[in-house]
Motif scaffolding. Structure first.
Motif, short mmCIF file in Angstrom:
data_model
loop_
_atom_site.label_atom_id
_atom_site.label_comp_id
_atom_site.label_asym_id
_atom_site.label_seq_id
_atom_site.Cartn_x
_atom_site.Cartn_y
_atom_site.Cartn_z
N SER A 217 -59.68 -41.51 34.36
CA SER A 217 -61.05 -41.83 33.97
C SER A 217 -61.24 -41.63 32.47
O SER A 217 -61.90 -42.43 31.80
N ARG A 218 -60.67 -40.55 31.95
CA ARG A 218 -60.80 -40.26 30.52
C ARG A 218 -60.25 -41.40 29.67
O ARG A 218 -60.95 -41.92 28.77
N VAL A 219 -59.02 -41.81 29.93
CA VAL A 219 -58.41 -42.82 29.06
C VAL A 219 -58.97 -44.22 29.34
O VAL A 219 -59.00 -45.06 28.43
N VAL A 220 -59.43 -44.47 30.56
CA VAL A 220 -60.11 -45.75 30.81
C VAL A 220 -61.36 -45.85 29.95
O VAL A 220 -61.60 -46.86 29.28
N HIS A 221 -62.18 -44.80 29.93
CA HIS A 221 -63.40 -44.82 29.11
C HIS A 221 -63.07 -44.93 27.62
O HIS A 221 -63.81 -45.56 26.87
N GLU A 222 -61.99 -44.32 27.20
CA GLU A 222 -61.59 -44.42 25.80
C GLU A 222 -61.24 -45.86 25.42
O GLU A 222 -61.31 -46.23 24.24
N ASN A 223 -60.87 -46.67 26.40
CA ASN A 223 -60.47 -48.05 26.14
C ASN A 223 -61.48 -49.08 26.61
O ASN A 223 -61.20 -50.27 26.63
N GLY A 229 -68.20 -48.57 32.02
CA GLY A 229 -67.50 -49.14 33.15
C GLY A 229 -67.18 -48.05 34.17
O GLY A 229 -67.01 -46.89 33.81
N TYR A 230 -67.10 -48.40 35.44
CA TYR A 230 -66.79 -47.43 36.49
C TYR A 230 -65.30 -47.09 36.46
O TYR A 230 -64.45 -47.96 36.61
N ALA A 231 -64.99 -45.80 36.30
CA ALA A 231 -63.61 -45.34 36.37
C ALA A 231 -63.36 -44.47 37.60
O ALA A 231 -62.23 -44.16 37.91
N PHE A 232 -64.43 -44.04 38.27
CA PHE A 232 -64.32 -43.40 39.59
C PHE A 232 -65.63 -43.68 40.32
O PHE A 232 -66.59 -44.20 39.74
N SER A 233 -65.67 -43.35 41.58
CA SER A 233 -66.72 -43.86 42.46
C SER A 233 -68.13 -43.49 42.02
O SER A 233 -69.06 -44.28 42.20
N TYR A 234 -68.34 -42.30 41.48
CA TYR A 234 -69.68 -41.86 41.11
C TYR A 234 -69.85 -41.76 39.59
O TYR A 234 -70.53 -40.87 39.08
N ASP A 235 -69.26 -42.70 38.89
CA ASP A 235 -69.36 -42.72 37.43
C ASP A 235 -70.76 -43.06 36.95
O ASP A 235 -71.06 -42.97 35.76
N ASP A 236 -71.64 -43.45 37.87
CA ASP A 236 -73.03 -43.74 37.49
C ASP A 236 -73.90 -42.48 37.49
O ASP A 236 -75.08 -42.56 37.14
N VAL A 237 -73.36 -41.32 37.86
CA VAL A 237 -74.11 -40.07 37.74
C VAL A 237 -74.26 -39.76 36.25
O VAL A 237 -73.26 -39.66 35.52
N SER A 238 -75.49 -39.64 35.79
CA SER A 238 -75.74 -39.39 34.38
C SER A 238 -77.09 -38.68 34.24
O SER A 238 -77.93 -38.75 35.14
N PRO A 239 -77.33 -38.02 33.11
CA PRO A 239 -78.60 -37.29 32.94
C PRO A 239 -79.82 -38.20 32.95
O PRO A 239 -80.90 -37.78 33.34
N SER A 240 -79.68 -39.45 32.48
CA SER A 240 -80.83 -40.34 32.39
C SER A 240 -80.36 -41.78 32.49
O SER A 240 -79.16 -42.08 32.35
#
Length: 263
Positions: A217-223, A229-240
């Motif tokens: 997930s780390r290196v996917v987001h770096e690229n 983009g979703y790199a794991f199932s709950y990547d939409d969890v965010s503060p806002s």
């Protein structure tokens, strides 16, 4: 309409997308730029430079050209006997479990109740503590108990304590909110931090900073251009809703969806 770019299973083509929609001021377009043109090669090389099982996620052609990179969830589903992968998160899980035997874990549901869609500012806080004798995470506000996860539970966020309930079981709204947020915090290795999960005190700059983390997930987001983009199932969890790590687009009155390859 809801649409997103997903790298939850693997990285291959450097995809991006545009969504055009109609509002009161006319047509507008939202762009999620997606994977950098050299993203596949970069992700493959970054993971190949790590120890443990991470280099094995990269699938290469006979001439060593990268073809795709599997996520750890996809990899372990096909290679269930890989003990490096199966036990990878164990030291971090132990660290978290021991921490929360001594102090409360707080998880913000990001809703004020079952019919609310509010984010952090009006969410309810669920308080949890690991039992000294039973080693189970006990949570209040009707969120229930969570058994200690294993590494493969964290990769997929769909097994063990993070499994969806059976069709004949009704899950409390608070548990349905806690479950993805707890797994996201494990995947991003933020549970050792002294803050509510998620919260404005834990931003994307603090994700994946521990040696034991979801490096895929780390290196996917770096690229990903803009990191979205979703790199794991709950990547939409965010503060806002303004912190859109997953690149999720949800809107009414869409008129066109364009998928393109970055070259």
């Amino acid at each position: 309409m809801t649409v997103n770019l997903s790298f939850v299973d693997w990285v291959s083509l450097s995809l991006g997308m545009n969504v055009t929609f109609q509002d009161v001021n006319g047509q507008k377009t939202v762009q999620i730029p997606g994977m950098k043109p050299d993203g596949l090669v970069n992700v493959c090389e970054s993971l190949s430079a790590l120890d443990s099982f991470w280099p094995r996620l990269c699938i290469r052609a006979p001439d060593q050209t990268p073809l795709r990179v599997m996520s750890p969830a996809k990899y372990t589903s096909l290679n269930s006997s890989d003990n490096d992968a199966n036990n990878y998160y164990e030291p971090y899980i132990t660290r978290v479990w021991e921490k929360y035997k001594k102090t409360d874990m707080r998880i913000n549901t990001q809703t004020a109740g079952p019919n609310s869609t509010a984010k952090i500012n009006s969410g309810q806080t669920v308080t949890c503590r690991v039992g000294q004798s039973d080693n189970i995470l006990h949570c209040d506000n009707d969120a229930g108990d969570f058994n200690r996860p294993v590494s493969t539970d964290i990769y997929g966020c769909d097994s063990g304590p993070f499994a969806n309930p059976p069709a004949n079981v009704t899950e409390s709204w608070s548990r349905a909110k806690v479950r993805p947020r707890l797994c996201a915090a494990f995947a991003r290795s933020t549970l050792h931090l002294d803050a509510t999960q998620p919260s404005f005190n834990i931003t994307s700059k603090q994700y994946y900073k521990e040696p034991i983390t979801n490096h895929y997930s780390r290196v996917v987001h770096e690229n990903l251009i803009g990191g979205m983009g979703y790199a794991f199932s709950y990547d939409d969890v965010s503060p806002s809703s303004s912190d859109n790590s997953a690149g999720l687009v949800s809107m009414t009155h869409p008129t066109q969806l364009d998928i393109f390859i970055n070259t």
